[in-house]
Scaffold this active site. Sequence first.
Site, PDB file in Angstrom:
ATOM      1  CG  ASN A 168      -3.340  -4.076  -4.809  1.00  7.80           C
ATOM      2  OD1 ASN A 168      -3.254  -4.796  -5.812  1.00  7.80           O
ATOM      3  ND2 ASN A 168      -4.609  -4.256  -4.461  1.00  7.80           N
ATOM      4  CB  THR A 214      -1.340  18.828 -11.929  1.00 12.38           C
ATOM      5  OG1 THR A 214      -0.991  19.331 -10.495  1.00 12.38           O
ATOM      6  CG2 THR A 214      -0.137  18.824 -12.726  1.00 12.38           C
ATOM      7  CE  LYS A 240      -1.684   0.703  -3.189  1.00 13.72           C
ATOM      8  NZ  LYS A 240      -3.176   1.113  -3.461  1.00 13.72           N
ATOM      9  CB  ALA A 275      -6.504   5.974  -6.455  1.00 11.66           C
ATOM     10  CB  THR A 305      -1.013  -0.199   1.150  1.00  8.85           C
ATOM     11  OG1 THR A 305      -1.925   1.019   1.038  1.00  8.85           O
ATOM     12  CG2 THR A 305      -0.496  -0.035   2.568  1.00  8.85           C
TER      13      THR A 305
HETATM   14  P1  ATR Z   1      -2.406   8.268  -5.273  1.00  7.11           P
HETATM   15  O1  ATR Z   1      -1.600   7.494  -5.942  1.00  7.11           O
HETATM   16  O2  ATR Z   1      -2.767   7.933  -3.912  1.00  7.11           O
HETATM   17  O3  ATR Z   1      -3.685   8.394  -5.899  1.00  7.11           O
HETATM   18  P2  ATR Z   1      -1.138  10.792  -5.741  1.00  7.11           P
HETATM   19  O4  ATR Z   1      -0.488  10.156  -6.969  1.00  7.11           O
HETATM   20  O5  ATR Z   1      -0.243  11.663  -4.666  1.00  7.11           O
HETATM   21  O6  ATR Z   1      -1.758   9.636  -4.862  1.00  7.11           O
HETATM   22  O7  ATR Z   1      -2.225  11.614  -6.324  1.00  7.11           O
HETATM   23  C1  ATR Z   1      -3.096  12.556  -5.468  1.00  7.11           C
HETATM   24  C2  ATR Z   1      -4.198  13.270  -6.213  1.00  7.11           C
HETATM   25  O8  ATR Z   1      -4.745  14.180  -5.173  1.00  7.11           O
HETATM   26  C3  ATR Z   1      -3.775  13.985  -7.519  1.00  7.11           C
HETATM   27  O9  ATR Z   1      -4.800  13.983  -8.295  1.00  7.11           O
HETATM   28  C4  ATR Z   1      -3.464  15.416  -6.790  1.00  7.11           C
HETATM   29  O10 ATR Z   1      -3.552  16.679  -7.888  1.00  7.11           O
HETATM   30  P3  ATR Z   1      -2.354  16.968  -8.691  1.00  7.11           P
HETATM   31  O11 ATR Z   1      -2.143  15.926  -9.560  1.00  7.11           O
HETATM   32  O12 ATR Z   1      -2.542  18.356  -9.094  1.00  7.11           O
HETATM   33  O13 ATR Z   1      -1.154  17.050  -7.556  1.00  7.11           O
HETATM   34  C5  ATR Z   1      -4.880  15.364  -5.877  1.00  7.11           C
HETATM   35  N1  ATR Z   1      -4.468  16.473  -4.896  1.00  7.11           N
HETATM   36  C6  ATR Z   1      -3.848  16.442  -3.661  1.00  7.11           C
HETATM   37  N2  ATR Z   1      -3.852  17.458  -2.919  1.00  7.11           N
HETATM   38  C7  ATR Z   1      -4.629  18.409  -3.566  1.00  7.11           C
HETATM   39  C8  ATR Z   1      -5.244  19.433  -3.398  1.00  7.11           C
HETATM   40  N3  ATR Z   1      -5.081  20.262  -2.141  1.00  7.11           N
HETATM   41  N4  ATR Z   1      -6.262  20.189  -4.249  1.00  7.11           N
HETATM   42  C9  ATR Z   1      -6.408  19.488  -5.431  1.00  7.11           C
HETATM   43  N5  ATR Z   1      -5.933  18.135  -5.578  1.00  7.11           N
HETATM   44  C10 ATR Z   1      -5.193  17.622  -4.835  1.00  7.11           C
END
Ligand code: ATR
Length: 281
Positions: free
Chosen positions: A88, A156, A67, A134, A63
């Site tokens: 996973n 982004t 991953k 995810a 996890t």
């Molecule tokens: P995971 O692999 O667990 O899905 P991750 O790859 O870090 O985690 O992705 C996190 C997601 O949350 C991304 O879509 C991120 O947006 P960015 O691609 O712009 O970074 C989003 N995210 C995290 N914090 C955020 C915030 N404060 N506002 C908007 N989006 C956020």
Amino acid sequence: MKYELGLIGYPIKQSLSPWIHQQFLIKAGLEGNYSMQEINPDESFGEEIEKIKSSQFDGFNVTVPYKKRIINHLDQMDEDAQTIGAVNTVVHRDGEWTGHNTDWIGYITSLKRHYPSIFQNKMSSILLVGAGGAARGIYYGLLKEGFIRIDIANRTQSSAEAIAELGDTTTQTSIMALESAEKRLGTYDLIIQTTNIGMKPNVSDTIISLDQLHENSIVSDIVYQPIKTEFLHQASQQGASIHYGHTMLLYQAQYAFELWTSKKIPADDMEELLKHKLEGR
Ligand code: ATR
């Protein structure tokens, strides 16, 4: 045979995976252990993994935040894990370590169980909110199910574009800013929140406003701590149907257990129990 299974991640002390897999072992009439293998990010990941691999493990789950990092320490990966770029579940068989991904199928299974009707119309319009690991798995699963209208909203844009590359010429994916998604929310049949925004302790956070939500929509959140996130709470107040994140946790575990033991254990009856366990935390 006694199965030696476990979980690698950080932090994992609160994880309910040991409970889920103990239930599966009992239901299957198998002997086994499912142990926590917490790897602190300050430690050398490579060394810790080698230690784990030199013990008697038949397999383990992986996890956050490992991953992707685990991939370099495996002998091979199945096609799903390769395309998603994340593992996973690891299976140790005949001396080889193979990486799998059951998150995507766990999500699809949970959605199908609660909202089978959405799968009857492959033209349903779907919005993914977020574009991390995810989201990539869920997009992949939705494509496999034949859905073709899957938009992605993310802070982004480039991350969303990278996910959309999984689609082919029949896939219709618009990439948009979170603010645009808020305005167009009423046009979606299914909205899936794929980030960890709203997770404990930040329980009042939501990634987008649901003001424009249509009451016929389904709103899904992969966060399950709390069970009913603020996002889901607002969605149900608007009259929409909701889909809880803990069901994804349960069904990804069901597929992992099947990879290790070749036994598919019915898990539907565990949804409520898991919900109660999570609510009691
Ligand atoms: P995971 O692999 O667990 O899905 P991750 O790859 O870090 O985690 O992705 C996190 C997601 O949350 C991304 O879509 C991120 O947006 P960015 O691609 O712009 O970074 C989003 N995210 C995290 N914090 C955020 C915030 N404060 N506002 C908007 N989006 C956020």
